[in-house]
Design a protein around this motif. Structure first.
Motif, PDB file in Angstrom:
ATOM      1  N   GLN A  81       0.815  -1.214   0.000  1.00 28.16           N
ATOM      2  CA  GLN A  81       0.000   0.000   0.000  1.00 28.16           C
ATOM      3  C   GLN A  81       0.849   1.263   0.000  1.00 28.16           C
ATOM      4  N   GLU A  82       1.968   1.261   0.737  1.00 27.12           N
ATOM      5  CA  GLU A  82       2.802   2.460   0.810  1.00 27.12           C
ATOM      6  C   GLU A  82       3.446   2.771  -0.542  1.00 27.12           C
ATOM      7  N   LEU A  83       4.000   1.753  -1.195  1.00 27.73           N
ATOM      8  CA  LEU A  83       4.596   1.977  -2.512  1.00 27.73           C
ATOM      9  C   LEU A  83       3.541   2.390  -3.534  1.00 27.73           C
ATOM     10  N   ALA A  84       2.377   1.748  -3.464  1.00 30.62           N
ATOM     11  CA  ALA A  84       1.295   2.107  -4.388  1.00 30.62           C
ATOM     12  C   ALA A  84       0.867   3.558  -4.188  1.00 30.62           C
ATOM     13  N   MET A  85       0.826   4.008  -2.939  1.00 25.80           N
ATOM     14  CA  MET A  85       0.471   5.399  -2.671  1.00 25.80           C
ATOM     15  C   MET A  85       1.532   6.347  -3.230  1.00 25.80           C
ATOM     16  N   LEU A  86       2.802   5.966  -3.108  1.00 21.82           N
ATOM     17  CA  LEU A  86       3.871   6.788  -3.676  1.00 21.82           C
ATOM     18  C   LEU A  86       3.732   6.869  -5.191  1.00 21.82           C
ATOM     19  N   GLY A  87       3.402   5.743  -5.822  1.00 23.38           N
ATOM     20  CA  GLY A  87       3.171   5.752  -7.262  1.00 23.38           C
ATOM     21  C   GLY A  87       2.013   6.651  -7.640  1.00 23.38           C
ATOM     22  N   LEU A  88       0.930   6.598  -6.863  1.00 23.32           N
ATOM     23  CA  LEU A  88      -0.227   7.465  -7.105  1.00 23.32           C
ATOM     24  C   LEU A  88       0.174   8.937  -7.019  1.00 23.32           C
ATOM     25  N   ILE A  89       0.940   9.293  -5.991  1.00 18.83           N
ATOM     26  CA  ILE A  89       1.360  10.684  -5.816  1.00 18.83           C
ATOM     27  C   ILE A  89       2.207  11.139  -7.007  1.00 18.83           C
ATOM     28  N   CYS A  90       3.085  10.266  -7.481  1.00 20.30           N
ATOM     29  CA  CYS A  90       3.934  10.626  -8.619  1.00 20.30           C
ATOM     30  C   CYS A  90       3.105  10.872  -9.872  1.00 20.30           C
ATOM     31  N   ARG A  91       2.106  10.014 -10.129  1.00 19.09           N
ATOM     32  CA  ARG A  91       1.298  10.196 -11.322  1.00 19.09           C
ATOM     33  C   ARG A  91       0.399  11.425 -11.223  1.00 19.09           C
ATOM     34  N   VAL A  92      -0.104  11.731 -10.024  1.00 13.69           N
ATOM     35  CA  VAL A  92      -0.886  12.952  -9.831  1.00 13.69           C
ATOM     36  C   VAL A  92      -0.001  14.179 -10.040  1.00 13.69           C
ATOM     37  N   THR A  93       1.221  14.128  -9.507  1.00 16.42           N
ATOM     38  CA  THR A  93       2.167  15.238  -9.700  1.00 16.42           C
ATOM     39  C   THR A  93       2.485  15.426 -11.169  1.00 16.42           C
ATOM     40  N   GLU A  94       2.617  14.331 -11.891  1.00 17.71           N
ATOM     41  CA  GLU A  94       2.831  14.401 -13.341  1.00 17.71           C
ATOM     42  C   GLU A  94       1.715  15.186 -14.015  1.00 17.71           C
ATOM     43  N   GLY A  95       0.466  14.870 -13.658  1.00 17.58           N
ATOM     44  CA  GLY A  95      -0.657  15.570 -14.255  1.00 17.58           C
ATOM     45  C   GLY A  95      -0.679  17.046 -13.904  1.00 17.58           C
ATOM     46  N   LEU A  96      -0.384  17.367 -12.642  1.00 19.29           N
ATOM     47  CA  LEU A  96      -0.385  18.768 -12.218  1.00 19.29           C
ATOM     48  C   LEU A  96       0.707  19.561 -12.917  1.00 19.29           C
ATOM     49  N   LEU A  97       1.902  18.996 -12.988  1.00 21.72           N
ATOM     50  CA  LEU A  97       3.000  19.705 -13.645  1.00 21.72           C
ATOM     51  C   LEU A  97       2.748  19.852 -15.140  1.00 21.72           C
ATOM     52  N   GLY A  98       2.043  18.883 -15.721  1.00 20.08           N
ATOM     53  CA  GLY A  98       1.692  19.008 -17.125  1.00 20.08           C
ATOM     54  C   GLY A  98       0.805  20.214 -17.362  1.00 20.08           C
ATOM     55  N   SER A  99      -0.148  20.438 -16.458  1.00 15.84           N
ATOM     56  CA  SER A  99      -1.030  21.609 -16.576  1.00 15.84           C
ATOM     57  C   SER A  99      -0.268  22.895 -16.343  1.00 15.84           C
ATOM     58  N   LEU A 100       0.604  22.912 -15.321  1.00 15.19           N
ATOM     59  CA  LEU A 100       1.289  24.139 -14.932  1.00 15.19           C
ATOM     60  C   LEU A 100       2.425  24.501 -15.870  1.00 15.19           C
ATOM     61  N   ASN A 101       2.895  23.553 -16.678  1.00 15.84           N
ATOM     62  CA  ASN A 101       4.040  23.808 -17.535  1.00 15.84           C
ATOM     63  C   ASN A 101       3.646  23.919 -19.010  1.00 15.84           C
ATOM     64  N   ASN A 102       3.019  22.897 -19.540  1.00 15.15           N
ATOM     65  CA  ASN A 102       2.728  22.880 -20.971  1.00 15.15           C
ATOM     66  C   ASN A 102       1.768  23.983 -21.401  1.00 15.15           C
ATOM     67  N   ILE A 103       0.637  24.091 -20.697  1.00 22.17           N
ATOM     68  CA  ILE A 103      -0.410  25.013 -21.138  1.00 22.17           C
ATOM     69  C   ILE A 103       0.056  26.467 -21.120  1.00 22.17           C
TER      70      ILE A 103
END
Length: 227
Positions: A81-103
């Motif tokens: 569960q802990e590693l899976a949560m870390l993976g979730l956080i990384c993918r959410v951060t990916e999406g946020l940075l995509g919005s804040l950078n690309n657009i």
């Protein structure tokens, strides 16, 4: 949601995510062309529709990252569960940075391409500096790609450890994302990475996403192996 439902949604989203990523590359490649900075900016003004479509697709790309974060977490949390949560956080951060950078980067290119019209026109030195910054290699590249790579590495490792998908597919994900985890930070810091640039570094990850997506859609995921 059940593991089967998560697997089906993740499979569909993986395919959609890969397709829209290719679409952005094609649209922006056509808009940028192959000339110098001034010619590129003029071409962006001519292909403004391509850039606007890329902005809309970038929004969908970010939402897809969120969907993958949740569904992959639902599939792998029983393994760790802990590693899976870390993976979730990384993918959410990916999406946020995509919005804040690309657009904002795409909007900046559109504004500068049209800056000769109307009020608020920058002076020549300012326009040249902005043009050089926005067209700098990697200036609109997704900084979230590093978090994409780390998240994919974590989820691939959990899929491998739990034997939830064929070992060959899981190992492909581990190796492809591991390559990106090493190469992308070096590129971001400005270090040369030799032939591991552009499409070559992304091809294994793209193949992994498509193969995993088809497996999740057709076969789903197995229950994590008992330890």
């Amino acid at each position: 949601m059940t593991r089967t439902t998560n697997a089906r949604i993740a499979g569909i989203t993986y395919l959609f995510y890969a397709a829209i990523g290719v679409c952005i590359e094609l649209l922006m490649h056509q808009a940028r062309g192959g000339g110098g900075d001034a010619a590129t900016l003029a071409r962006i003004g001519q292909y403004a529709t391509n850039v606007r479509l890329s902005i809309l697709i970038a929004v969908l790309e970010c939402l897809s990252a969120f969907v993958l974060a949740v569904t992959l977490y639902g599939i792998t949390r029983d393994e760790d569960q802990e590693l899976a949560m870390l993976g979730l956080i990384c993918r959410v951060t990916e999406g946020l940075l995509g919005s804040l950078n690309n657009i904002p980067g795409y909007l900046g290119l559109l504004w500068l391409a049209k800056a000769g019209v109307g009020t608020g026109v920058p002076d020549i030195p300012t326009a040249n500096a902005l043009r050089a910054f926005l067209l700098m290699p990697g200036s609109t590249a997704p900084r979230g790609a590093i978090f994409f790579a780390v998240g994919t590495l974590i989820f691939s490792y959990l899929l491998l450890r739990g034997r939830m998908v064929p070992v060959s597919i899981a190992w492909l994900g581990v190796l492809a994302s591991g390559l990106l985890v090493v190469v992308l930070p070096l590129q971001l810091a400005g270090f040369p990475t030799g032939p591991l640039t552009g499409y070559y570094q992304w091809l294994p990850a793209l193949v992994f996403q498509v193969v995993l997506a088809l497996w999740l859609l057709i076969k789903g995921v197995a229950t994590p192996a008992a330890r």
